[in-house]
Motif scaffolding. Structure first.
Motif, mmCIF file in Angstrom:
data_model
loop_
_atom_site.group_PDB
_atom_site.id
_atom_site.type_symbol
_atom_site.label_atom_id
_atom_site.label_comp_id
_atom_site.label_asym_id
_atom_site.label_seq_id
_atom_site.Cartn_x
_atom_site.Cartn_y
_atom_site.Cartn_z
ATOM 1 N N ASN A 156 29.699 4.796 24.628
ATOM 2 C CA ASN A 156 29.208 3.530 24.095
ATOM 3 C C ASN A 156 27.750 3.665 23.657
ATOM 4 N N MET A 157 26.936 4.257 24.511
ATOM 5 C CA MET A 157 25.513 4.395 24.220
ATOM 6 C C MET A 157 25.255 5.320 23.027
ATOM 7 N N HIS A 158 25.882 6.475 23.026
ATOM 8 C CA HIS A 158 25.513 7.484 22.035
ATOM 9 C C HIS A 158 26.184 7.275 20.675
ATOM 10 N N THR A 159 27.310 6.605 20.624
ATOM 11 C CA THR A 159 27.853 6.259 19.308
ATOM 12 C C THR A 159 26.972 5.202 18.648
ATOM 13 N N LYS A 160 26.444 4.277 19.441
ATOM 14 C CA LYS A 160 25.518 3.282 18.892
ATOM 15 C C LYS A 160 24.232 3.951 18.403
ATOM 16 N N GLU A 161 23.706 4.879 19.204
ATOM 17 C CA GLU A 161 22.487 5.592 18.812
ATOM 18 C C GLU A 161 22.711 6.392 17.533
ATOM 19 N N ALA A 162 23.853 7.060 17.448
ATOM 20 C CA ALA A 162 24.153 7.856 16.253
ATOM 21 C C ALA A 162 24.228 6.964 15.016
ATOM 22 N N ARG A 163 24.855 5.804 15.150
ATOM 23 C CA ARG A 163 24.938 4.879 14.014
ATOM 24 C C ARG A 163 23.548 4.407 13.595
ATOM 25 N N LYS A 164 22.686 4.115 14.570
ATOM 26 C CA LYS A 164 21.313 3.700 14.254
ATOM 27 C C LYS A 164 20.572 4.772 13.470
ATOM 28 N N MET A 165 20.903 6.026 13.723
ATOM 29 C CA MET A 165 20.255 7.147 13.032
ATOM 30 C C MET A 165 20.867 7.410 11.668
ATOM 31 N N GLY A 166 21.908 6.654 11.325
ATOM 32 C CA GLY A 166 22.532 6.814 10.022
ATOM 33 C C GLY A 166 23.804 7.633 10.022
ATOM 34 N N GLU A 167 24.278 8.027 11.204
ATOM 35 C CA GLU A 167 25.520 8.805 11.271
ATOM 36 C C GLU A 167 26.675 7.933 10.807
ATOM 37 N N THR A 168 27.636 8.544 10.113
ATOM 38 C CA THR A 168 28.757 7.784 9.561
ATOM 39 C C THR A 168 29.863 7.594 10.591
ATOM 40 N N GLU A 169 30.595 6.515 10.404
ATOM 41 C CA GLU A 169 31.750 6.242 11.260
ATOM 42 C C GLU A 169 32.743 7.395 11.181
ATOM 43 N N GLN A 170 32.970 7.907 9.978
ATOM 44 C CA GLN A 170 33.939 8.986 9.779
ATOM 45 C C GLN A 170 33.605 10.189 10.650
ATOM 46 N N ARG A 171 32.340 10.591 10.667
ATOM 47 C CA ARG A 171 31.949 11.763 11.443
ATOM 48 C C ARG A 171 31.970 11.477 12.945
ATOM 49 N N ILE A 172 31.639 10.273 13.337
ATOM 50 C CA ILE A 172 31.712 9.917 14.763
ATOM 51 C C ILE A 172 33.171 9.925 15.215
ATOM 52 N N TYR A 173 34.035 9.269 14.450
ATOM 53 C CA TYR A 173 35.452 9.198 14.837
ATOM 54 C C TYR A 173 36.119 10.572 14.773
ATOM 55 N N GLY A 174 35.650 11.419 13.894
ATOM 56 C CA GLY A 174 36.261 12.731 13.718
ATOM 57 C C GLY A 174 35.831 13.787 14.716
ATOM 58 N N LEU A 175 34.901 13.468 15.590
ATOM 59 C CA LEU A 175 34.377 14.496 16.495
ATOM 60 C C LEU A 175 35.444 15.131 17.378
ATOM 61 N N SER A 176 36.417 14.373 17.815
ATOM 62 C CA SER A 176 37.433 14.974 18.690
ATOM 63 C C SER A 176 38.311 15.966 17.935
ATOM 64 N N ALA A 177 38.270 15.934 16.612
ATOM 65 C CA ALA A 177 39.047 16.861 15.785
ATOM 66 C C ALA A 177 38.132 17.622 14.825
ATOM 67 N N TRP A 178 36.915 17.926 15.266
ATOM 68 C CA TRP A 178 35.937 18.556 14.386
ATOM 69 C C TRP A 178 36.426 19.900 13.847
ATOM 70 N N HIS A 179 37.289 20.586 14.579
ATOM 71 C CA HIS A 179 37.804 21.889 14.115
ATOM 72 C C HIS A 179 38.498 21.759 12.752
ATOM 73 N N GLU A 180 39.194 20.636 12.546
ATOM 74 C CA GLU A 180 39.973 20.433 11.320
ATOM 75 C C GLU A 180 39.251 19.591 10.275
ATOM 76 N N ALA A 181 38.139 18.992 10.653
ATOM 77 C CA ALA A 181 37.444 18.077 9.746
ATOM 78 C C ALA A 181 36.464 18.851 8.855
ATOM 79 N N PRO A 182 36.455 18.552 7.562
ATOM 80 C CA PRO A 182 35.609 19.307 6.632
ATOM 81 C C PRO A 182 34.158 18.835 6.554
ATOM 82 N N TYR A 183 33.799 17.790 7.264
ATOM 83 C CA TYR A 183 32.490 17.184 7.058
ATOM 84 C C TYR A 183 31.450 17.489 8.138
ATOM 85 N N TYR A 184 31.546 18.656 8.759
ATOM 86 C CA TYR A 184 30.513 19.116 9.685
ATOM 87 C C TYR A 184 29.937 20.424 9.155
ATOM 88 N N THR A 185 28.641 20.591 9.314
ATOM 89 C CA THR A 185 27.969 21.794 8.819
ATOM 90 C C THR A 185 28.268 22.986 9.739
#
Length: 146
Positions: A53-82
């Motif tokens: 709860n705390m860190h998803t809110k913090e990430a959003r405040k920093m400009g992180e996208t919902e897509q990248r936050i929601y995709g973290l549990s499947a980051w291996h398959e997601a194309p939007y991480y460096t």
């Protein structure tokens, strides 16, 4: 669910020590967004609702996208991480799950390919810190705020 205890009132010195470690991580120069991704991924693995709860809110405040936050549990398959994020997330998973998988050489070496040794050290301390916070919150059943 009810909170079990307020560990910070019962053991205030422990909170002070944890905050000193967190301050080190915060002031280390680690990219703030990467730091939040590490915190979210470790908290997902550890099932820590308070920290998620705390860190998803913090990430959003920093400009992180919902897509990248929601995709973290499947980051291996997601194309939007460096490449750096992928290396840090792989290390986060290995350190968080150290009891079952250790930290494989290929994961550690992949981190060294995109980060300096000093940066890897800070990332490891960031992972260790969020894992400690997760364990405190999960054990004490610290409830999410808001």
């Amino acid at each position: 669910m009810e909170a079990r205890m307020d560990i910070y009132k019962l053991a205030p010195g422990s909170f002070k020590a944890m905050m000193a470690l967190q301050t080190f991580v915060n002031e280390s120069g680690l990219d703030k967004t990467l730091g939040e991704l590490i915190k979210i991924r470790a908290s997902q693995i550890n099932g820590c609702a308070f920290c998620l709860n705390m860190h998803t809110k913090e990430a959003r405040k920093m400009g992180e996208t919902e897509q990248r936050i929601y995709g973290l549990s499947a980051w291996h398959e997601a194309p939007y991480y460096t490449d750096k994020e992928r290396a840090a997330l792989a290390l986060t998973e290995a350190v968080t799950l150290v009891a079952s998988s250790r930290v494989p050489d290929d994961v550690y070496n992949a981190a060294l390919e995109v980060f300096t040794a000093e940066e890897v050290a800070v990332i490891v301390m960031s992972i260790v810190t969020i894992n400690a916070w997760n364990r405190i919150a999960v054990t004490s059943r610290t409830l999410p705020q808001g």
